[in-house]
Design an enzyme around this catalytic site. Structure first.
Site, mmCIF file in Angstrom:
data_model
loop_
_atom_site.group_PDB
_atom_site.id
_atom_site.type_symbol
_atom_site.label_atom_id
_atom_site.label_comp_id
_atom_site.label_asym_id
_atom_site.label_seq_id
_atom_site.Cartn_x
_atom_site.Cartn_y
_atom_site.Cartn_z
ATOM 1 N N GLU A 181 0.831 -1.204 0.000
ATOM 2 C CA GLU A 181 0.000 0.000 0.000
ATOM 3 C C GLU A 181 0.863 1.250 0.000
ATOM 4 O O GLU A 181 1.894 1.313 0.669
ATOM 5 C CB GLU A 181 -0.908 -0.004 1.232
ATOM 6 C CG GLU A 181 -1.989 1.056 1.216
ATOM 7 C CD GLU A 181 -3.008 0.831 2.331
ATOM 8 O OE1 GLU A 181 -3.440 1.839 2.919
ATOM 9 O OE2 GLU A 181 -3.353 -0.327 2.615
ATOM 10 N N ASP B 13 0.071 5.423 0.403
ATOM 11 C CA ASP B 13 -1.045 6.287 0.786
ATOM 12 C C ASP B 13 -0.703 7.764 0.805
ATOM 13 O O ASP B 13 0.362 8.167 1.280
ATOM 14 C CB ASP B 13 -1.523 5.973 2.207
ATOM 15 C CG ASP B 13 -2.038 4.567 2.353
ATOM 16 O OD1 ASP B 13 -2.631 4.052 1.406
ATOM 17 O OD2 ASP B 13 -1.835 3.982 3.434
ATOM 18 N N GLU C 117 -2.994 10.274 2.865
ATOM 19 C CA GLU C 117 -4.162 10.401 3.728
ATOM 20 C C GLU C 117 -4.242 11.841 4.224
ATOM 21 O O GLU C 117 -3.284 12.361 4.798
ATOM 22 C CB GLU C 117 -4.070 9.443 4.924
ATOM 23 C CG GLU C 117 -4.211 7.988 4.529
ATOM 24 C CD GLU C 117 -4.114 7.053 5.714
ATOM 25 O OE1 GLU C 117 -4.806 6.012 5.702
ATOM 26 O OE2 GLU C 117 -3.338 7.341 6.655
ATOM 27 N N GLN D 101 -0.728 12.630 5.659
ATOM 28 C CA GLN D 101 0.133 11.522 6.062
ATOM 29 C C GLN D 101 0.449 10.674 4.850
ATOM 30 O O GLN D 101 -0.424 10.392 4.031
ATOM 31 C CB GLN D 101 -0.566 10.672 7.130
ATOM 32 C CG GLN D 101 0.219 9.437 7.561
ATOM 33 C CD GLN D 101 -0.350 8.814 8.820
ATOM 34 O OE1 GLN D 101 -0.353 9.421 9.884
ATOM 35 N NE2 GLN D 101 -0.849 7.588 8.705
ATOM 36 N N THR D 102 1.700 10.255 4.713
ATOM 37 C CA THR D 102 2.082 9.297 3.683
ATOM 38 C C THR D 102 2.490 8.003 4.366
ATOM 39 O O THR D 102 3.124 8.008 5.422
ATOM 40 C CB THR D 102 3.243 9.813 2.816
ATOM 41 O OG1 THR D 102 4.383 10.092 3.638
ATOM 42 C CG2 THR D 102 2.838 11.073 2.069
ATOM 43 N N ASN D 103 2.105 6.892 3.752
ATOM 44 C CA ASN D 103 2.429 5.563 4.276
ATOM 45 C C ASN D 103 3.064 4.726 3.177
ATOM 46 O O ASN D 103 2.699 4.856 1.995
ATOM 47 C CB ASN D 103 1.172 4.827 4.762
ATOM 48 C CG ASN D 103 0.402 5.604 5.796
ATOM 49 O OD1 ASN D 103 0.981 6.197 6.694
ATOM 50 N ND2 ASN D 103 -0.924 5.612 5.674
ATOM 51 N N GLY E 290 5.039 0.684 10.189
ATOM 52 C CA GLY E 290 4.229 1.593 9.409
ATOM 53 C C GLY E 290 4.904 2.550 8.452
ATOM 54 O O GLY E 290 4.357 2.864 7.418
ATOM 55 N N ARG E 291 6.087 3.084 8.826
ATOM 56 C CA ARG E 291 6.763 4.044 7.961
ATOM 57 C C ARG E 291 5.891 5.266 7.640
ATOM 58 O O ARG E 291 5.860 5.752 6.520
ATOM 59 C CB ARG E 291 7.218 3.376 6.668
ATOM 60 C CG ARG E 291 8.393 2.403 6.847
ATOM 61 C CD ARG E 291 8.792 1.801 5.521
ATOM 62 N NE ARG E 291 10.086 1.160 5.584
ATOM 63 C CZ ARG E 291 10.303 -0.098 5.996
ATOM 64 N NH1 ARG E 291 9.271 -0.830 6.393
ATOM 65 N NH2 ARG E 291 11.518 -0.602 6.014
ATOM 66 N N TRP F 164 -9.240 8.182 15.232
ATOM 67 C CA TRP F 164 -7.792 8.397 15.230
ATOM 68 C C TRP F 164 -7.317 9.620 14.448
ATOM 69 O O TRP F 164 -6.232 10.154 14.707
ATOM 70 C CB TRP F 164 -7.088 7.184 14.620
ATOM 71 C CG TRP F 164 -7.384 7.009 13.157
ATOM 72 C CD1 TRP F 164 -8.460 6.407 12.603
ATOM 73 C CD2 TRP F 164 -6.580 7.471 12.061
ATOM 74 N NE1 TRP F 164 -8.404 6.458 11.223
ATOM 75 C CE2 TRP F 164 -7.252 7.103 10.868
ATOM 76 C CE3 TRP F 164 -5.367 8.153 11.965
ATOM 77 C CZ2 TRP F 164 -6.749 7.392 9.601
ATOM 78 C CZ3 TRP F 164 -4.860 8.442 10.696
ATOM 79 C CH2 TRP F 164 -5.547 8.066 9.537
ATOM 80 N N GLY G 183 -5.458 12.207 17.513
ATOM 81 C CA GLY G 183 -5.572 10.862 18.065
ATOM 82 C C GLY G 183 -6.978 10.447 18.422
ATOM 83 O O GLY G 183 -7.173 9.558 19.252
ATOM 84 N N ARG H 235 8.849 3.654 19.111
ATOM 85 C CA ARG H 235 8.378 2.536 18.306
ATOM 86 C C ARG H 235 9.533 1.770 17.675
ATOM 87 O O ARG H 235 9.484 0.545 17.569
ATOM 88 C CB ARG H 235 7.425 3.033 17.207
ATOM 89 C CG ARG H 235 6.116 3.588 17.710
ATOM 90 C CD ARG H 235 5.303 4.162 16.560
ATOM 91 N NE ARG H 235 4.885 3.150 15.602
ATOM 92 C CZ ARG H 235 4.362 3.432 14.417
ATOM 93 N NH1 ARG H 235 4.212 4.693 14.033
ATOM 94 N NH2 ARG H 235 3.997 2.463 13.601
#
Length: 330
Positions: free
Chosen positions: A112, A114, A116, A129-131, A141-142, A206, A210, A283
């Site tokens: 994937e 993304d 977002e 947000q980029t994933n 997750g990166r 979320w 959050g 993390r």
């Protein structure tokens, strides 16, 4: 509320031919085709508005449901782009997404990429947000988040995903904001054919602070507008990519990371990035191989990966345009 009659969508579709890499240098993103020839509704059918000529599409989120579309084909590498205008006013909890995925085919080992767009409280800047997920690496997750240097609700701005055999890059207007190399990402690099999606949905749990701020449907319906949607990719037939297409994508202009592009990317990240997994020591005590840890930059981030101090937005007397406005602000 946006005037739906004024929303213009030009769906652009290009399949790179099986030719030499030099043929990809000229990527035509001007030809348009009817929406139904390239995409199909995915969910929230009643909340997908299409014009009489089938070239205008608007995605709505209301109390009943969100909405989304999916490409009719899957692609193995390509340049996927959309100019998007986001919902305005109070949009906490609203998530607009433009992304590639194969989660419906490879549920445990999906890939994937993304964009977002995470809703905001009135007066606060939208965050994106980029994933990057490869082979089911969701737990690694990166993710990266950025504050946009313009108001994405007043005009269309272009968001692009480049995916080649060797790298992934995300663009905002003509500026690359993130680049991930396959050689450094290893087995977590996306490797299987993916579909292209556009969606709007309720991410109250979320998306904004959050989950502290939820969707308030008194401000709805929330409308996401897409234009200049381009698919310059390699379609697959029974999971086999078109011959020569991957080489053509890798040789296309968006894939060539010039010194000027690298400098522009560094400026954008310095001025707009507010979270990076590379600096999230909680993390990931050991940074990923693709992370370029800059000691002077790392001091700007907490151990959680979030920026220590709020970004100071530079004021300008110029109204931000599409590509030009983004460059001026960066």
């Amino acid at each position: 509320m946006l005037r739906l009659a004024s929303i213009v969508l030009a769906v652009v579709f290009l399949v790179l031919p099986a030719a030499s890499p030099s043929a990809a240098a000229e990527v035509d993103v001007t030809a348009t085709v009817p929406f139904q020839k390239v995409y199909t509704p995915l969910f929230g059918f009643d909340n997908i508005l299409r014009s009489s000529d089938d070239r205008t599409v608007s995605l709505l989120l209301d109390r009943s449901t969100g909405s989304g579309f999916i490409s009719s084909s899957m692609y193995h590498h390509g340049f996927f782009s959309a100019s998007i205008k986001l919902p305005s006013d109070y949009t906490a909890g609203v998530v607009v997404a433009f992304y590639t995925s194969n989660g419906d085919v490879f549920q445990k080992t999906h890939d994937e990429l993304d964009f977002e767009f995470l809703g905001n409280i009135r007066g606060k800047p939208w965050r994106i947000q980029t994933n990057v997920y490869g082979n089911g690496s969701v737990s690694r997750g990166r993710e990266e988040r950025y504050v946009l240097p313009f108001d994405p609700t007043t005009e269309f701005h272009r968001y692009s995903i480049l995916w080649t055999r060797d790298a992934v890059a995300f663009y905002v207007d003509d500026i690359p904001i993130r680049h991930v190399s396959r050689s450094r990402a290893g087995g977590d690099f996306p490797s299987k054919p993916m579909s292209i999606y556009g969606t709007v949905w309720d991410g109250s749990n979320w998306a904004t602070s959050g989950g502290r701020y939820r969707v308030n449907y008194q401000h709805g319906p929330f409308v996401a507008s897409f234009t200049d949607l381009a698919l310059a990719g390699c379609p697959v037939d029974q999971m086999l990519p078109a011959r020569g297409c991957a080489e053509a994508v890798a040789a296309s202009d968006p894939a060539v990371m010039t010194l000027a592009k690298l400098q522009a990317m560094r400026r954008f990240r310095e001025r707009n990035m507010v979270y990076s997994y590379c600096y999230d020591k909680r993390r990931y005590p050991v940074p990923f191989a693709e992370c370029d840890i800059v000691e002077s930059e790392s001091k700007r981030f907490k151990d959680s990966g979030h920026l220590r101090l709020a970004l100071r937005r530079r004021r300008t007397g110029r109204r931000p345009g599409r590509a030009g406005g983004a460059k001026a602000d960066m």
